[in-house]
Design a protein around this motif. Structure first.
Motif, PDB file in Angstrom:
ATOM      1  N   VAL A 122      -4.656 -13.202  15.042  1.00 40.50           N
ATOM      2  CA  VAL A 122      -4.739 -12.118  16.015  1.00 40.50           C
ATOM      3  C   VAL A 122      -6.196 -11.862  16.371  1.00 40.50           C
ATOM      4  O   VAL A 122      -7.106 -12.101  15.566  1.00 40.50           O
ATOM      5  CB  VAL A 122      -4.090 -10.818  15.481  1.00 40.50           C
ATOM      6  N   ILE A 153      -8.329  -4.312   9.785  1.00 38.16           N
ATOM      7  CA  ILE A 153      -7.043  -4.915   9.456  1.00 38.16           C
ATOM      8  C   ILE A 153      -6.899  -4.918   7.935  1.00 38.16           C
ATOM      9  O   ILE A 153      -7.846  -5.247   7.210  1.00 38.16           O
ATOM     10  CB  ILE A 153      -6.924  -6.335  10.056  1.00 38.16           C
ATOM     11  N   GLU A 196      -0.834  -0.829  14.713  1.00 41.69           N
ATOM     12  CA  GLU A 196       0.254  -1.789  14.863  1.00 41.69           C
ATOM     13  C   GLU A 196       0.412  -2.541  13.547  1.00 41.69           C
ATOM     14  O   GLU A 196      -0.542  -2.655  12.763  1.00 41.69           O
ATOM     15  CB  GLU A 196      -0.005  -2.762  16.011  1.00 41.69           C
ATOM     16  N   LEU A 225       2.622  -5.815  11.196  1.00 39.29           N
ATOM     17  CA  LEU A 225       3.500  -6.967  11.019  1.00 39.29           C
ATOM     18  C   LEU A 225       3.991  -6.955   9.577  1.00 39.29           C
ATOM     19  O   LEU A 225       3.182  -6.882   8.641  1.00 39.29           O
ATOM     20  CB  LEU A 225       2.742  -8.263  11.301  1.00 39.29           C
ATOM     21  N   ALA A 242       8.041  -6.186  13.300  1.00 37.73           N
ATOM     22  CA  ALA A 242       6.779  -5.760  13.887  1.00 37.73           C
ATOM     23  C   ALA A 242       6.961  -4.495  14.701  1.00 37.73           C
ATOM     24  O   ALA A 242       8.046  -4.212  15.226  1.00 37.73           O
ATOM     25  CB  ALA A 242       6.183  -6.856  14.773  1.00 37.73           C
ATOM     26  N   THR A 243       5.880  -3.725  14.809  1.00 36.17           N
ATOM     27  CA  THR A 243       5.868  -2.568  15.705  1.00 36.17           C
ATOM     28  C   THR A 243       5.785  -3.084  17.143  1.00 36.17           C
ATOM     29  O   THR A 243       5.409  -4.239  17.390  1.00 36.17           O
ATOM     30  CB  THR A 243       4.682  -1.664  15.370  1.00 36.17           C
ATOM     31  N   TRP A 281       2.780  -5.256  18.571  1.00 35.75           N
ATOM     32  CA  TRP A 281       2.392  -6.505  17.907  1.00 35.75           C
ATOM     33  C   TRP A 281       3.294  -7.618  18.420  1.00 35.75           C
ATOM     34  O   TRP A 281       4.493  -7.565  18.239  1.00 35.75           O
ATOM     35  CB  TRP A 281       2.525  -6.367  16.399  1.00 35.75           C
ATOM     36  N   SER A 282       2.705  -8.628  19.018  1.00 42.18           N
ATOM     37  CA  SER A 282       3.476  -9.765  19.521  1.00 42.18           C
ATOM     38  C   SER A 282       3.798 -10.717  18.384  1.00 42.18           C
ATOM     39  O   SER A 282       2.886 -11.246  17.732  1.00 42.18           O
ATOM     40  CB  SER A 282       2.691 -10.511  20.614  1.00 42.18           C
TER      41      SER A 282
END
Length: 244
Positions: A155, A162, A224, A226, A236-237, A240-241
């Motif tokens: 990401v 993070i 966000e 994962l 995931a929220t 978040w892709s």
């Protein structure tokens, strides 16, 4: 682009700093990194549960402690308990009764955030065992908890933090404060947001709560997440892709 890396073993784990851009190879940048490392060593001296001479160890022995940093962390821990519905709690039950103070789910992120203050003015990332704060834009890998030498995804993190919680490296060390039992249901939780202190707290609390925590995480403005459940499925929220 000039880039320089520094690594030291602090708090029982490798801590790395990468600095890039103008001035990255200057003595001033090296001094700034040395200041960040010194900050982390100082925080370890106060908060380590593995050092009998730390202020936190003294507090757990019932000895009086007069340290403003401890008061600050205890206040943050109470705020964290309230924000997470009790899924983050620095006071953990002990076998046979009583409680033990263990704020490590907050302290590492908080300490790294403090240390990063020494690097103001540089483009950098500071990584302490997977808890990371960055200045500038950096591509960050999220490891696969089932195969820690492999990545689930990568990401782009820009001027944010993070944090990851889970048992891939330390085993089942996270406890559900509501039950006193080891947390179950998730292999890992990774949270991105503006503050590492809170990304660390939210990742720890979500790991304690289990897969349903994804709904709660989605309510946190600016963050966000994962999640990887015990079967390896990804949650995931909305922001978040998920990797293809």
């Amino acid at each position: 682009m000039t880039r320089r890396a520094f690594v030291e073993q602090i708090m029982g784990l490798p801590v790395s700093v990468h600095v890039r851009g103008p001035g990255a190879d200057s003595p001033a940048a090296a001094d700034a990194v040395a200041g960040a490392f010194a900050e982390l060593r100082a925080m370890d001296a106060v908060f380590s549960l593995y050092r009998p001479d730390s202020q936190l160890s003294a507090l757990n022995r019932g000895e009086p402690v007069h340290e403003p940093l401890v008061d600050e962390v205890l206040d943050l821990c109470e705020r964290a308990r309230q924000r997470t519905g009790g899924y983050f709690n620095a006071y953990l039950p002990e076998p046979g009764g009583g409680t033990r103070l263990d704020p490590s789910g907050l302290v590492k992120g908080w300490a790294v955030e403090r240390a990063a203050g020494h690097l103001d003015g540089y483009e950098f990332y500071l990584n302490a065992g997977g808890d990371m704060t960055v200045s500038g834009s950096w591509r960050v890998g999220v490891e696969d908890p089932a195969q820690p030498d492999q990545l689930l995804t990568a990401v782009e993190v820009v001027d944010e933090a993070i944090a990851t919680s889970g048992g891939a490296h330390r085993g089942a060390h996270i406890v559900n404060p509501h039950t006193g039992a080891p947390a179950r249901g998730l292999r890992s939780v990774t949270v991105i947001g503006p503050a590492l202190t809170w990304a660390d707290v939210y990742a720890t609390a979500a790991a304690a709560q289990g897969p349903q925590a994804v709904t709660w995480l989605a309510t946190l403005p600016g963050y966000e997440a994962l999640l990887v459940d015990d079967d390896g499925a990804l949650l995931a929220t909305p922001g978040w892709s998920l990797p293809a």
